[in-house]
Design a protein around this motif. Sequence first.
Motif, mmCIF file in Angstrom:
data_model
loop_
_atom_site.group_PDB
_atom_site.id
_atom_site.type_symbol
_atom_site.label_atom_id
_atom_site.label_comp_id
_atom_site.label_asym_id
_atom_site.label_seq_id
_atom_site.Cartn_x
_atom_site.Cartn_y
_atom_site.Cartn_z
ATOM 1 N N LEU A 1 0.828 -1.198 0.000
ATOM 2 C CA LEU A 1 0.000 0.000 0.000
ATOM 3 C C LEU A 1 0.865 1.252 0.000
ATOM 4 C CD1 LEU A 1 -2.729 -0.976 2.626
ATOM 5 C CD2 LEU A 1 -3.032 -0.822 0.152
ATOM 6 N N ASN A 2 0.349 2.297 -0.623
ATOM 7 C CA ASN A 2 1.007 3.601 -0.627
ATOM 8 C C ASN A 2 0.623 4.319 0.681
ATOM 9 O OD1 ASN A 2 1.902 6.201 -0.994
ATOM 10 N ND2 ASN A 2 1.182 6.369 -3.105
ATOM 11 N N ILE A 3 1.407 4.086 1.715
ATOM 12 C CA ILE A 3 1.089 4.633 3.034
ATOM 13 C C ILE A 3 1.102 6.156 3.026
ATOM 14 C CG2 ILE A 3 1.745 4.675 5.466
ATOM 15 C CD1 ILE A 3 0.694 1.997 4.490
ATOM 16 N N HIS A 4 2.031 6.736 2.274
ATOM 17 C CA HIS A 4 2.112 8.196 2.212
ATOM 18 C C HIS A 4 0.855 8.784 1.576
ATOM 19 C CE1 HIS A 4 6.215 8.321 3.670
ATOM 20 N NE2 HIS A 4 6.573 7.427 2.756
ATOM 21 N N GLY A 5 0.349 8.121 0.532
ATOM 22 C CA GLY A 5 -0.872 8.582 -0.127
ATOM 23 C C GLY A 5 -2.070 8.498 0.800
ATOM 24 N N ILE A 6 -2.188 7.375 1.506
ATOM 25 C CA ILE A 6 -3.294 7.195 2.455
ATOM 26 C C ILE A 6 -3.224 8.258 3.542
ATOM 27 C CG2 ILE A 6 -4.297 5.646 4.183
ATOM 28 C CD1 ILE A 6 -3.203 3.301 2.502
ATOM 29 N N ARG A 7 -2.017 8.476 4.064
ATOM 30 C CA ARG A 7 -1.837 9.456 5.151
ATOM 31 C C ARG A 7 -2.174 10.863 4.674
ATOM 32 N NH1 ARG A 7 2.016 12.878 7.227
ATOM 33 N NH2 ARG A 7 2.053 13.036 9.510
ATOM 34 N N ALA A 8 -1.800 11.202 3.441
ATOM 35 C CA ALA A 8 -2.077 12.548 2.915
ATOM 36 C C ALA A 8 -3.583 12.794 2.832
ATOM 37 C CB ALA A 8 -1.436 12.715 1.543
ATOM 38 N N ILE A 9 -4.337 11.812 2.315
ATOM 39 C CA ILE A 9 -5.795 11.952 2.219
ATOM 40 C C ILE A 9 -6.408 12.020 3.612
ATOM 41 C CG2 ILE A 9 -7.922 10.839 1.440
ATOM 42 C CD1 ILE A 9 -6.267 9.585 -0.845
ATOM 43 N N TYR A 10 -5.940 11.145 4.486
ATOM 44 C CA TYR A 10 -6.480 11.075 5.854
ATOM 45 C C TYR A 10 -6.259 12.391 6.596
ATOM 46 C CZ TYR A 10 -7.103 9.407 10.667
ATOM 47 O OH TYR A 10 -7.523 9.252 11.957
ATOM 48 N N MET A 11 -5.050 12.917 6.546
ATOM 49 C CA MET A 11 -4.738 14.146 7.281
ATOM 50 C C MET A 11 -5.470 15.351 6.695
ATOM 51 S SD MET A 11 -3.019 13.183 9.775
ATOM 52 C CE MET A 11 -2.756 14.840 10.403
ATOM 53 N N PHE A 12 -5.631 15.375 5.371
ATOM 54 C CA PHE A 12 -6.366 16.476 4.740
ATOM 55 C C PHE A 12 -7.805 16.506 5.251
ATOM 56 C CE2 PHE A 12 -9.188 18.067 1.425
ATOM 57 C CZ PHE A 12 -8.636 19.305 1.167
ATOM 58 N N GLU A 13 -8.439 15.327 5.307
ATOM 59 C CA GLU A 13 -9.819 15.250 5.780
ATOM 60 C C GLU A 13 -9.927 15.579 7.269
ATOM 61 O OE1 GLU A 13 -12.889 14.534 4.059
ATOM 62 O OE2 GLU A 13 -11.456 15.330 2.615
ATOM 63 N N MET A 14 -8.989 15.119 8.059
ATOM 64 C CA MET A 14 -9.020 15.410 9.494
ATOM 65 C C MET A 14 -8.799 16.894 9.752
ATOM 66 S SD MET A 14 -9.843 12.655 10.995
ATOM 67 C CE MET A 14 -9.622 13.242 12.674
ATOM 68 N N ASN A 15 -7.909 17.524 8.998
ATOM 69 C CA ASN A 15 -7.669 18.959 9.160
ATOM 70 C C ASN A 15 -8.911 19.771 8.792
ATOM 71 O OD1 ASN A 15 -5.026 18.665 10.042
ATOM 72 N ND2 ASN A 15 -4.167 18.758 7.977
ATOM 73 N N ARG A 16 -9.648 19.306 7.796
ATOM 74 C CA ARG A 16 -10.888 19.984 7.425
ATOM 75 C C ARG A 16 -11.889 19.952 8.580
ATOM 76 N NH1 ARG A 16 -15.522 18.247 5.148
ATOM 77 N NH2 ARG A 16 -14.669 16.194 4.632
ATOM 78 N N THR A 17 -11.912 18.850 9.299
ATOM 79 C CA THR A 17 -12.813 18.737 10.453
ATOM 80 C C THR A 17 -12.465 19.742 11.529
ATOM 81 O OG1 THR A 17 -13.142 16.376 10.069
ATOM 82 C CG2 THR A 17 -13.625 17.180 12.269
ATOM 83 N N PHE A 18 -11.181 19.867 11.833
ATOM 84 C CA PHE A 18 -10.762 20.776 12.897
ATOM 85 C C PHE A 18 -10.905 22.239 12.495
ATOM 86 C CE2 PHE A 18 -8.245 16.890 14.042
ATOM 87 C CZ PHE A 18 -8.978 16.600 15.185
ATOM 88 N N ARG A 19 -10.951 22.496 11.175
ATOM 89 C CA ARG A 19 -11.199 23.870 10.722
ATOM 90 C C ARG A 19 -12.662 24.259 10.895
ATOM 91 N NH1 ARG A 19 -7.837 22.366 6.298
ATOM 92 N NH2 ARG A 19 -9.688 22.138 4.986
ATOM 93 N N THR A 20 -13.537 23.241 10.900
ATOM 94 C CA THR A 20 -14.983 23.487 11.064
ATOM 95 C C THR A 20 -15.465 22.774 12.327
ATOM 96 O OG1 THR A 20 -15.480 21.567 9.663
ATOM 97 C CG2 THR A 20 -15.325 23.719 8.584
ATOM 98 N N LEU A 21 -14.757 23.003 13.424
ATOM 99 C CA LEU A 21 -15.021 22.279 14.667
ATOM 100 C C LEU A 21 -16.449 22.478 15.166
ATOM 101 C CD1 LEU A 21 -13.409 20.454 16.601
ATOM 102 C CD2 LEU A 21 -12.992 22.469 18.005
ATOM 103 N N ALA A 22 -16.954 23.704 15.099
ATOM 104 C CA ALA A 22 -18.303 23.984 15.608
ATOM 105 C C ALA A 22 -19.352 23.197 14.847
ATOM 106 C CB ALA A 22 -18.591 25.477 15.519
ATOM 107 N N GLN A 23 -19.209 23.142 13.534
ATOM 108 C CA GLN A 23 -20.185 22.438 12.706
ATOM 109 C C GLN A 23 -20.007 20.925 12.786
ATOM 110 O OE1 GLN A 23 -19.983 23.547 8.583
ATOM 111 N NE2 GLN A 23 -21.350 21.911 7.918
ATOM 112 N N SER A 24 -18.765 20.452 12.831
ATOM 113 C CA SER A 24 -18.492 19.017 12.754
ATOM 114 C C SER A 24 -18.669 18.290 14.081
ATOM 115 C CB SER A 24 -17.060 18.785 12.254
ATOM 116 O OG SER A 24 -16.854 19.383 11.002
ATOM 117 N N ILE A 25 -18.342 18.946 15.187
ATOM 118 C CA ILE A 25 -18.348 18.265 16.485
ATOM 119 C C ILE A 25 -19.333 18.881 17.473
ATOM 120 C CG2 ILE A 25 -16.941 17.617 18.465
ATOM 121 C CD1 ILE A 25 -16.136 16.115 15.966
ATOM 122 N N ILE A 26 -19.226 20.191 17.668
ATOM 123 C CA ILE A 26 -20.006 20.836 18.729
ATOM 124 C C ILE A 26 -21.505 20.779 18.450
ATOM 125 C CG2 ILE A 26 -20.418 22.991 19.956
ATOM 126 C CD1 ILE A 26 -17.482 23.703 19.481
#
Length: 255
Positions: free
Chosen positions: A3-28
């Motif tokens: 598996l391309n671990i770097h590719g998986i990690r890049a997609i995963y981190m991009f999506e997780m960072n998007r969540t933390f940018r919209t914390l009020a909408q995504s979690i709160i």
Amino acid sequence: MGLNIHGIRAIYMFEMNRTFRTLAQSIIAPVLSTSLYFIVFGSAIGSRMGDIGGVSYGAFIIPGLLMLSLLSESISNSAFGIYMPKWSGTIYELLSAPVNWVEVLLGYVGAAATKSLMLGLLILLTSRAFVSYEIQHPVWMVAFMILTAITFCLFGFIIGLWADSFQKLQVIPLLVVTPLTFLGGAFYSINMLPPIWQTVSLFNPVVYLISGLRWAFYGEADVHIGVSVGMTLGFMAMCLGVVWWVFKTGHRIRR
């Protein structure tokens, strides 16, 4: 070929960072919404109702409310995650990158499932402020939550591939999944229904999800835990088959 671990990690981190940018909408916001259910049904109404299967009504509805949030967030997180590249046109960069469909799926579904499980655990902790409860099978509870989150993130991924507008992203979660959850025993046991409606309820797939999670909490369920797990695994396998077919044929990937 691994598996391309770097590719998986890049997609995963991009999506997780998007969540933390919209914390009020995504979690709160989801946590506050679920807290309102606990206030209305758990405290106000639950205090006037008797126990169900030896469990107070406020504690009885915890698995149902947890499943409602888990299903809604799993579907919406995953669907929105893959739809945005289609909408913005960056899907072509993803398709031309050195990642295959499995690695794309692991990145997007992994991030969506992580967000859903984070939200589920926050709701579980929040419920302590309103209701006292004990979990009889905590390992089973975590395992079943992970299984459910992954399965419905896959389902949401399919919705995101299918949708060609923001409105379509909300059609199935709002008009199908939420009603099925309310009718799937989130606020009651299907054993409380007349026999004919008990039989009808068994055709609702969400019944098996709520029942499995309720068994993990209290050791009591409307449906045997083995049936609940089997139904969930079957739906997961079906979703994986659909995703494989979509990437193999390219159907609905390009606008």
